[in-house]
Scaffold this active site. Structure first.
Site, PDB file in Angstrom:
ATOM      1  N   ARG A 166       0.850  -1.207   0.000  1.00 38.43           N
ATOM      2  CA  ARG A 166       0.000   0.000   0.000  1.00 38.43           C
ATOM      3  C   ARG A 166       0.881   1.250   0.000  1.00 38.43           C
ATOM      4  NH1 ARG A 166      -4.891   0.081  -1.269  1.00 38.43           N
ATOM      5  NH2 ARG A 166      -5.332  -1.708   0.071  1.00 38.43           N
ATOM      6  N   ASP A 189     -13.679   8.545  -4.900  1.00 34.38           N
ATOM      7  CA  ASP A 189     -13.208   7.507  -5.821  1.00 34.38           C
ATOM      8  C   ASP A 189     -13.757   7.852  -7.206  1.00 34.38           C
ATOM      9  OD1 ASP A 189     -12.326   5.243  -7.076  1.00 34.38           O
ATOM     10  OD2 ASP A 189     -13.125   3.839  -5.585  1.00 34.38           O
ATOM     11  N   HIS A 221      -0.595   4.008 -10.168  1.00 37.99           N
ATOM     12  CA  HIS A 221      -1.495   4.297  -9.035  1.00 37.99           C
ATOM     13  C   HIS A 221      -0.747   5.091  -7.952  1.00 37.99           C
ATOM     14  CE1 HIS A 221      -4.261   3.639  -5.762  1.00 37.99           C
ATOM     15  NE2 HIS A 221      -4.917   2.657  -6.340  1.00 37.99           N
ATOM     16  N   GLU A 276      -3.978   9.264 -10.020  1.00 46.04           N
ATOM     17  CA  GLU A 276      -3.407   8.181 -10.813  1.00 46.04           C
ATOM     18  C   GLU A 276      -3.465   8.513 -12.302  1.00 46.04           C
ATOM     19  OE1 GLU A 276      -5.447   4.560  -9.573  1.00 46.04           O
ATOM     20  OE2 GLU A 276      -6.027   5.562  -7.734  1.00 46.04           O
ATOM     21  N   ARG A 300       1.293  -6.332 -10.061  1.00 48.22           N
ATOM     22  CA  ARG A 300       1.834  -5.562  -8.934  1.00 48.22           C
ATOM     23  C   ARG A 300       2.396  -6.425  -7.813  1.00 48.22           C
ATOM     24  NH1 ARG A 300      -3.287  -2.690  -5.787  1.00 48.22           N
ATOM     25  NH2 ARG A 300      -4.751  -4.413  -5.999  1.00 48.22           N
TER      26      ARG A 300
HETATM   27  C1  BG6 Z   1      -8.316   2.988  -6.705  1.00 50.01           C
HETATM   28  C2  BG6 Z   1      -9.724   2.573  -7.018  1.00 50.01           C
HETATM   29  O1  BG6 Z   1      -7.622   3.206  -7.887  1.00 50.01           O
HETATM   30  O2  BG6 Z   1      -7.649   1.957  -5.982  1.00 50.01           O
HETATM   31  C3  BG6 Z   1     -10.444   2.234  -5.721  1.00 50.01           C
HETATM   32  O3  BG6 Z   1     -10.374   3.611  -7.721  1.00 50.01           O
HETATM   33  C4  BG6 Z   1      -9.663   1.186  -4.938  1.00 50.01           C
HETATM   34  O4  BG6 Z   1     -11.763   1.783  -6.004  1.00 50.01           O
HETATM   35  C5  BG6 Z   1      -8.241   1.674  -4.736  1.00 50.01           C
HETATM   36  O5  BG6 Z   1     -10.286   0.960  -3.686  1.00 50.01           O
HETATM   37  C6  BG6 Z   1      -7.330   0.717  -3.969  1.00 50.01           C
HETATM   38  O6  BG6 Z   1      -7.331  -0.530  -4.552  1.00 50.01           O
HETATM   39  P1  BG6 Z   1      -6.528  -1.733  -3.906  1.00 50.01           P
HETATM   40  O7  BG6 Z   1      -6.854  -2.939  -4.754  1.00 50.01           O
HETATM   41  O8  BG6 Z   1      -5.074  -1.367  -3.968  1.00 50.01           O
HETATM   42  O9  BG6 Z   1      -7.019  -1.843  -2.478  1.00 50.01           O
END
Ligand code: BG6
Length: 299
Positions: free
Chosen positions: A75, A213, A169, A271, A101
């Site tokens: 994250r 979002d 992202h 993003e 990823r």
């Molecule tokens: C964003 C999405 O790009 O990523 C969200 O628009 C999502 O809907 C977020 O919750 C995080 O995604 P993840 O799979 O890394 O928890």
């Protein structure tokens, strides 16, 4: 395929003062330096974990709970969503945001000169998944110079066209989300992912005071993040007509469970994407490159 140990990577690709390799957060990383700027890139997922811009400090948010090698996506930083953004496009049995990823990537080349320090990575083995019946070549070029440039390049090596959605992202670090504003998206229509099917727009700067979002469509301007500090973050892009703005806020952050205490207050994701209606159709042999250029500047 097995990944090369640190000493071999160092011997093949290391360059004094510019490129080295180390173990961080339980996995292999490349350390890039150029002109007072630094970046840390995990070979897991080719994920940029840190970008310290010369004179402006850390630009990216990374969860205090980030660990490599757990099988879960880390994250923070800049995860790569590929070859689909969000859930599997046909509702199939593939992970959210695609499958590269969490995969190991390998170093293809590394080079440093007066323009920047350049690292190119590719998945270690073909980027294949049972829920994706296609073949492609994929690479990420990272250039650390006066800005940080990421170019994600896909070539269709199969015999039929395929649809590609994807994102760099990026989790940006802000002083406090209550002071953060995103400039450059005024009057741009967005898909509100929290209000399925709704297309909306705003006339002012984007401010975040709850879960957000959104997939902005037909983005033409550079996007700037201002947060009340003495710097702004400017994001330019190529090969992209869409941008995602995301903050999970309190409840979703608690559900995700990997953001640390109050982590959502320190980040905004902006993003660089091909998402929503911005779907790339790649003919056999065709290539598409998605580029984000991230810079920190004075206010
Ligand atoms: C964003 C999405 O790009 O990523 C969200 O628009 C999502 O809907 C977020 O919750 C995080 O995604 P993840 O799979 O890394 O928890």
């Amino acid at each position: 395929m097995t990944l090369e140990p640190i000493a071999e990577l160092q011997a093949r690709f290391g360059q004094q003062g510019a490129i080295s390799f180390a173990e961080r957060l339980g996995g292999l990383v490349a350390l890039l330096d150029w002109g007072g700027a630094q970046s840390v890139v995990a070979l897991q997922g080719a994920q940029v974990l840190s970008y310290e811009a010369a004179g402006y400090g850390e630009v990216l948010w990374l969860s205090p709970e980030a660990r490599l090698g757990t099988g879960k996506a880390v994250r923070g930083g800049i995860p790569i969503c590929w070859p689909w953004f969000g859930p599997h496009p046909q509702g199939g049995d593939g992970p959210a945001h695609g499958f590269v990823r969490t995969r190991p990537w390998r170093v293809v080349s590394a080079h440093a000169d007066e323009n920047g320090t350049r690292l190119t990575l590719a998945p270690d083995g073909p980027p294949a998944h049972p829920a994706w019946p296609h073949t492609a070549e994929l690479s990420l070029e990272i250039v650390l110079g006066t800005s940080l440039t990421l170019s994600l390049s896909t070539r269709n090596t199969g015999a039929s066209p395929f649809a590609l959605t994807q994102a760099l992202h990026s989790y940006f670090l802000v002083q406090d989300i209550s002071a953060a504003e995103v400039d450059g998206l005024q009057h741009v229509v967005f898909i509100d992912q929290l209000d399925p099917g709704a297309l909306k727009s705003e006339s002012g700067l984007v401010r975040i005071a709850g879960e957000v979002d959104r997939i902005y469509q037909d983005v033409i301007r550079p996007i700037t993040i201002i947060d009340g500090s003495d710097r702004r973050i400017v994001i330019q892009s190529h090969g992209s007509a869409s941008a995602v703005v995301w903050n999970p806020w309190i409840e979703k952050a608690a559900r995700l469970g990997d953001m640390g205490e109050g982590g959502y207050r320190r980040l905004v994701c902006v993003e660089t994407a091909n998402a929503g209606a911005d779907v790339i159709t790649l003919a056999p042999g065709a290539r598409h490159t998605l580029t984000a250029i991230i810079a920190a500047l004075g206010r």
